[in-house]
Design a protein around this motif. Structure first.
Motif, short mmCIF file in Angstrom:
data_model
loop_
_atom_site.label_atom_id
_atom_site.label_comp_id
_atom_site.label_asym_id
_atom_site.label_seq_id
_atom_site.Cartn_x
_atom_site.Cartn_y
_atom_site.Cartn_z
N ASP A 1 18.64 -0.21 -31.78
CA ASP A 1 17.68 -1.11 -32.43
C ASP A 1 16.54 -1.47 -31.48
OD1 ASP A 1 19.11 -1.08 -34.77
OD2 ASP A 1 20.23 -2.92 -34.33
N LYS A 2 16.89 -1.82 -30.26
CA LYS A 2 15.87 -2.22 -29.27
C LYS A 2 15.02 -1.03 -28.83
CE LYS A 2 18.20 -6.32 -27.44
NZ LYS A 2 17.13 -7.24 -27.89
N ALA A 3 15.60 0.16 -28.88
CA ALA A 3 14.86 1.35 -28.48
C ALA A 3 13.69 1.63 -29.42
CB ALA A 3 15.78 2.56 -28.43
N LYS A 4 13.81 1.20 -30.67
CA LYS A 4 12.76 1.49 -31.65
C LYS A 4 11.43 0.86 -31.26
CE LYS A 4 15.98 1.98 -35.52
NZ LYS A 4 16.46 1.41 -36.81
N SER A 5 11.48 -0.38 -30.75
CA SER A 5 10.24 -1.05 -30.36
C SER A 5 9.62 -0.38 -29.13
CB SER A 5 10.50 -2.53 -30.07
OG SER A 5 11.43 -2.67 -29.00
N ILE A 6 10.48 0.06 -28.19
CA ILE A 6 9.99 0.75 -26.99
C ILE A 6 9.36 2.08 -27.39
CG2 ILE A 6 10.65 1.75 -24.77
CD1 ILE A 6 12.90 -0.29 -24.61
N GLU A 7 9.95 2.77 -28.35
CA GLU A 7 9.42 4.05 -28.81
C GLU A 7 8.02 3.89 -29.40
OE1 GLU A 7 13.47 6.53 -30.08
OE2 GLU A 7 12.39 5.36 -31.58
N LYS A 8 7.84 2.85 -30.21
CA LYS A 8 6.54 2.65 -30.86
C LYS A 8 5.46 2.28 -29.85
CE LYS A 8 8.37 1.22 -35.36
NZ LYS A 8 8.47 0.11 -36.34
N GLU A 9 5.80 1.43 -28.90
CA GLU A 9 4.82 0.94 -27.94
C GLU A 9 4.41 2.01 -26.94
OE1 GLU A 9 6.44 -2.50 -26.09
OE2 GLU A 9 6.56 -3.66 -27.96
N ASN A 10 5.38 2.85 -26.52
CA ASN A 10 5.12 3.81 -25.45
C ASN A 10 5.06 5.27 -25.91
OD1 ASN A 10 5.38 2.01 -22.84
ND2 ASN A 10 7.10 1.44 -24.15
N HIS A 11 5.23 5.50 -27.19
CA HIS A 11 5.18 6.86 -27.75
C HIS A 11 6.19 7.78 -27.05
CE1 HIS A 11 1.60 5.73 -29.96
NE2 HIS A 11 1.07 5.26 -28.83
N VAL A 12 7.44 7.34 -27.01
CA VAL A 12 8.53 8.14 -26.46
C VAL A 12 9.65 8.20 -27.50
CG1 VAL A 12 8.02 7.58 -24.06
CG2 VAL A 12 9.58 6.12 -25.36
N LYS A 13 10.61 9.07 -27.24
CA LYS A 13 11.78 9.16 -28.11
C LYS A 13 13.01 8.83 -27.28
CE LYS A 13 14.09 12.11 -31.50
NZ LYS A 13 14.02 11.05 -32.53
N ILE A 14 13.83 7.89 -27.77
CA ILE A 14 15.02 7.46 -27.04
C ILE A 14 16.25 7.77 -27.87
CG2 ILE A 14 16.23 5.49 -26.03
CD1 ILE A 14 13.46 4.17 -25.67
N MET A 15 17.22 8.42 -27.25
CA MET A 15 18.45 8.80 -27.94
C MET A 15 19.66 8.36 -27.12
SD MET A 15 17.36 12.63 -29.23
CE MET A 15 16.42 12.94 -27.75
N VAL A 16 20.72 7.98 -27.83
CA VAL A 16 21.96 7.52 -27.19
C VAL A 16 23.08 8.51 -27.50
CG1 VAL A 16 23.60 5.62 -26.95
CG2 VAL A 16 21.22 5.14 -27.55
N THR A 17 23.82 8.88 -26.48
CA THR A 17 24.96 9.76 -26.68
C THR A 17 26.14 9.28 -25.85
OG1 THR A 17 25.68 12.07 -26.79
CG2 THR A 17 24.38 11.42 -24.87
N GLY A 18 27.24 9.98 -25.94
CA GLY A 18 28.49 9.56 -25.32
C GLY A 18 29.57 9.51 -26.38
N GLN A 19 30.83 9.36 -25.99
CA GLN A 19 31.94 9.41 -26.92
C GLN A 19 31.79 8.38 -28.04
OE1 GLN A 19 35.81 9.01 -25.13
NE2 GLN A 19 36.84 8.65 -27.07
N THR A 20 31.42 7.16 -27.67
CA THR A 20 31.30 6.10 -28.67
C THR A 20 30.16 6.40 -29.63
OG1 THR A 20 32.13 4.50 -27.08
CG2 THR A 20 31.00 3.63 -29.01
N ALA A 21 29.03 6.89 -29.11
CA ALA A 21 27.89 7.21 -29.96
C ALA A 21 28.22 8.35 -30.92
CB ALA A 21 26.69 7.58 -29.10
N VAL A 22 28.93 9.36 -30.42
CA VAL A 22 29.34 10.48 -31.28
C VAL A 22 30.26 9.98 -32.39
CG1 VAL A 22 30.69 12.61 -31.36
CG2 VAL A 22 29.06 12.24 -29.50
N SER A 23 31.19 9.11 -32.02
CA SER A 23 32.13 8.56 -33.00
C SER A 23 31.41 7.74 -34.06
CB SER A 23 33.18 7.70 -32.29
OG SER A 23 34.06 7.12 -33.22
#
Length: 729
Positions: free
Chosen positions: A496-518
């Motif tokens: 959720d917090k990554a969305k605001s950073i993406e819009k402001e800085n024109h980047v793409k943020i992705m989360v991975t790891g066992q919990t994220a995959v699950s």
């Protein structure tokens, strides 16, 4: 269909040796190929295209060291004896010698000691080594595994605790013994049911042929299609259960026809045309349910569903082709020569006075007397059992749910002791720049500050750029474990917090790891369940309307299935998630419910529930069509089919119990869900609620608009047409 199966039964009798020999030949040929090539399973249970998988792909491509890291990895974690550390001379020497021996194995790409990885705890009591193989986990030989195990034993003999975890399963235990228990119980039930060991073992032996062919095909298929090894277990679980049941129904009808004076050939043909029709229809409902998993659009679930459908398909083929041939070979040796006391007992049959109604038994009279009370009581029981559904938590089992005496569970506990629970739920945050990104380092800094300010974060490692500088990776360690709801909340918060950073800085943020995959897998499954359930229930409802020529009977069948489904899920949650009765069922630790269990339970339990519905209600309908009395038809149906349905349910339960007793939590949860799902559906829904509700409905249960009756095809699964022909001869 009935006439076709009637003719097929006669053909199988006339060609019994060819049918038997061909089946054996196919089994042998497949066994040779499967044994020569061997399986090649892929345990990846992720969703292509999901955020977590995209991020993992970038990590493997942009941040890979390229030094053999693509192979399977095993972690060996050590704990020094009391009053010593891992840097003590004697301890360090023992570990170094063992790791040097492991390194000499040609299958090993590299070995990194704790000192190289700099992962010793502050007190230097715990640390771990990483062994990287050249091949993926399925291709690592048993000999290579034994080298690891032998050297770990030497370390333990020196007084140092050493445990194993990672991509490779070092467990020597097999679930085969527990599965054998289920088969033995099934044999006992069948032998008592028919008062004959030969008759009792027949459905088991014949089902093994269909199961063997389907499992060998799945093993061969694993060489060309990516599939998890649990596909084999699911296919075995379902194929064995329905295979025994389908053979049982045809065998039971064959014996009945013999008792009425028919020849062996005619009895087999009639059994194939009548009970065989019900078997084909019942198998079709299960196959529809399993193939319906394709709509979920998750590759590993699709493959698992197709594998299970394949096992049911061959169970049906064996039942209507191979079983008649075997019955012809044994003939009158399988005939009824003694009264079936067991079937009388399971349906509460008693000797009645000469003037009493011979078309009923005690259970039928009990259920149809005060039917409203019986129906409400059955519904209330299932509703109460289903209450835990309100707090169901889905996820993927981790090593914390393994048996406490297993090395993987001990390794999990050691890692937790050394680095905290969050070690097992480490997250990788990938930041990808675009052409519009003006200040990538500012975006990375902002992201790191945001991550460090979150409550459930234990540690944030500095961002690591790739060679080209267009990707950055940040490792985050939560304070809680992979299946803790707080960890799930953390992943959602980061996204959720990554969305605001993406819009402001024109980047793409992705989360991975066992919990994220699950989380991604669970969310996709939850979205797919309504569509999946609608398709299989809708198609099955239409088929039931065609077969039973009724609207209310299929509707009642579907609603009864819903009760069985929520009750079985509620019971699994009560045990595995909430931690009740854990010692009784051998549950080592509580945890989330397997995230793809609900969708598989919907498919499999629906198919099995319709099996019992067809075998029970088809007999009721046959009696109603002939006599026109709804109440007497219910009594006759329970008496004629209730005992066999009960025995069939007990057999299926005994098979599933064998899987429920395995130590693997994934298989255990599936076995438990299917065991209690069948129990609830067969004994509470089909044998109690269904006849009670049909008694309340009376003749209205069989209402079908005339215009609809005219346009519907007639499947004749009761075999009325062939019975008229037989009687007319």
């Amino acid at each position: 269909m009935a006439k076709l199966l009637y003719k097929l039964g006669k053909w199988a009798v006339d060609h019994k040796k060819s049918v038997f020999g061909t089946t054996i030949g196919i089994l042998i040929i497949l066994a040779i190929f499967a044994g020569t090539l061997g399986p090649k399973f892929n345990e990846d249970m992720s969703i292509p295209g999901s955020e977590s998988v995209k991020a993992m792909t970038i990590i493997n491509k942009e941040f890979s060291s390229g030094q053999g890291s693509s192979g399977a990895q095993t972690q060996i974690i050590f704990k020094a004896p009391k009053d010593k550390t891992l840097t003590s001379t004697s301890v360090n020497t023992s570990i170094s010698k063992a790791l040097e021996t492991i390194q000499k194995n040609k299958a090993v790409a590299s070995v990194a000691a704790p000192s190289q990885l700099k992962n010793l705890t502050q007190d230097q009591k715990i640390g771990y080594a990483v062994v990287t193989f050249k091949d993926q986990a399925p291709d690592v030989s048993d000999a290579s595994k034994d080298i690891i195990l032998d050297n770990v034993k030497k370390i333990r003999d020196a007084g140092i605790q050493a445990e194993l975890s990672g991509d490779i399963d070092f467990s020597k235990s097999s679930s085969g013994s527990t599965e054998a228990i289920g088969i033995i119980v099934a044999l006992i039930i069948l032998s008592i049911t028919f008062l004959s060991f030969l008759v009792g073992i027949m459905p088991i032996l014949t089902s093994v042929f269909g199961l063997g062919i389907s499992l060998l095909l799945i093993l061969l298929g694993s060489r060309v299609i990516d599939m998890p090894s649990v596909s084999l277990t699911l296919a075995a679980m379902l194929g064995l259960a329905v295979g025994i049941d389908y053979s049982l129904f045809i065998l039971n009808r064959f014996r009945k026809q013999l008792s009425e004076g028919h020849s062996v050939k005619e009895a087999i043909a009639i059994a194939n045309g009548t009970s065989g029709s019900a078997v084909v229809f019942a198998g079709l409902t299960v196959i529809i349910a399993m193939v319906g998993l394709c709509v979920v659009n998750i590759p590993f679930l699709t493959i698992m569903g197709l594998g299970a459908a394949l096992s049911v398909f061959f169970a049906v083929l064996v039942a209507v082709i191979f079983v008649p041939a075997v019955l012809a070979m044994f003939g009158n040796k399988l005939g009824p020569d003694r009264k079936n006391r067991f079937l009388q007992w399971v349906t509460f049959s008693r000797k009645r006075k000469p003037n009493s109604n011979s078309k009923s038994n005690a259970w039928g009279r009990f259920v149809t007397k005060r039917p409203l009370l019986k129906a409400l009581l059955g519904i209330a029981i299932l509703v109460v059992i289903s209450l835990p559904m309100g707090h169901m938590h889905l996820g993927l089992p981790d090593d914390s749910q393994q048996p406490k005496d297993s090395t993987t569970r001990k390794a999990y506990d050691l890692f937790s002791e050394a680095y905290g629970e969050g070690y097992h739920s480490s997250l990788a945050i990938v930041l990808e720049t675009t052409k519009e990104t003006a200040h990538p380092k500012q975006a990375v800094s902002e992201l790191q500050d945001t991550l460090g300010s979150l409550k459930n974060v234990q540690m944030v490692n500095p961002a690591v750029p790739n060679k080209s500088g267009n990707h950055y990776m940040i490792s985050v360690m939560p304070k809680t474990g992979p299946n803790d709801t707080k960890t799930n909340d953390l992943v959602k918060t980061i996204r959720d917090k990554a969305k605001s950073i993406e819009k402001e800085n024109h980047v793409k943020i992705m989360v991975t790891g066992q919990t994220a995959v699950s989380i991604d897998l669970t969310n996709s499954l939850n979205k797919a369940i309504p569509l999946f359930a609608s398709i299989i229930v809708g198609l099955a409802f239409i088929l039931l309307v065609v077969v039973f020529r009724s609207i209310l009977v299929p509707l009642k069948a579907v609603l009864g299935f819903v009760l069985s489904l929520v009750a079985s899920l509620g019971f699994v949650i009560f045990v595995i998630q909430d931690g009740h009765l854990t010692q009784l069922f051998g549950v080592s630790a509580t945890g989330p419910i397997l995230n793809f269990l609900p969708i598989f339970l919907i498919g499999i339990l629906f198919g099995l529930a319709m099996d019992y519905e067809v075998f029970l209600v088809s007999r009721i309908r046959e009696e109603y069509v002939h006599k026109g009395n709804a109440h007497k038809a219910i009594l006759a149906g329970i008496k004629e089919s209730g005992g066999v349905v009960t025995a069939a349910a007990l057999i299926m339960i005994s098979v599933f119990v064998g899987f429920m007793l395995t130590p693997d939590v994934m298989i255990k949860s599936m076995g438990m869900a299917f065991t209690f799902g069948v129990f609830f559906d067969a004994f509470i829904v089909r044998m109690t609620i269904v006849p009670a509700v049909m008694t309340l409905m009376g003749d209205a249960a069989w209402y079908l608009p005339k215009w609809l009756d005219k346009i519907l095809p007639n499947f004749d699964i009761e075999g009325e047409a062939i019975m008229r022909e037989v009687k007319g001869k």
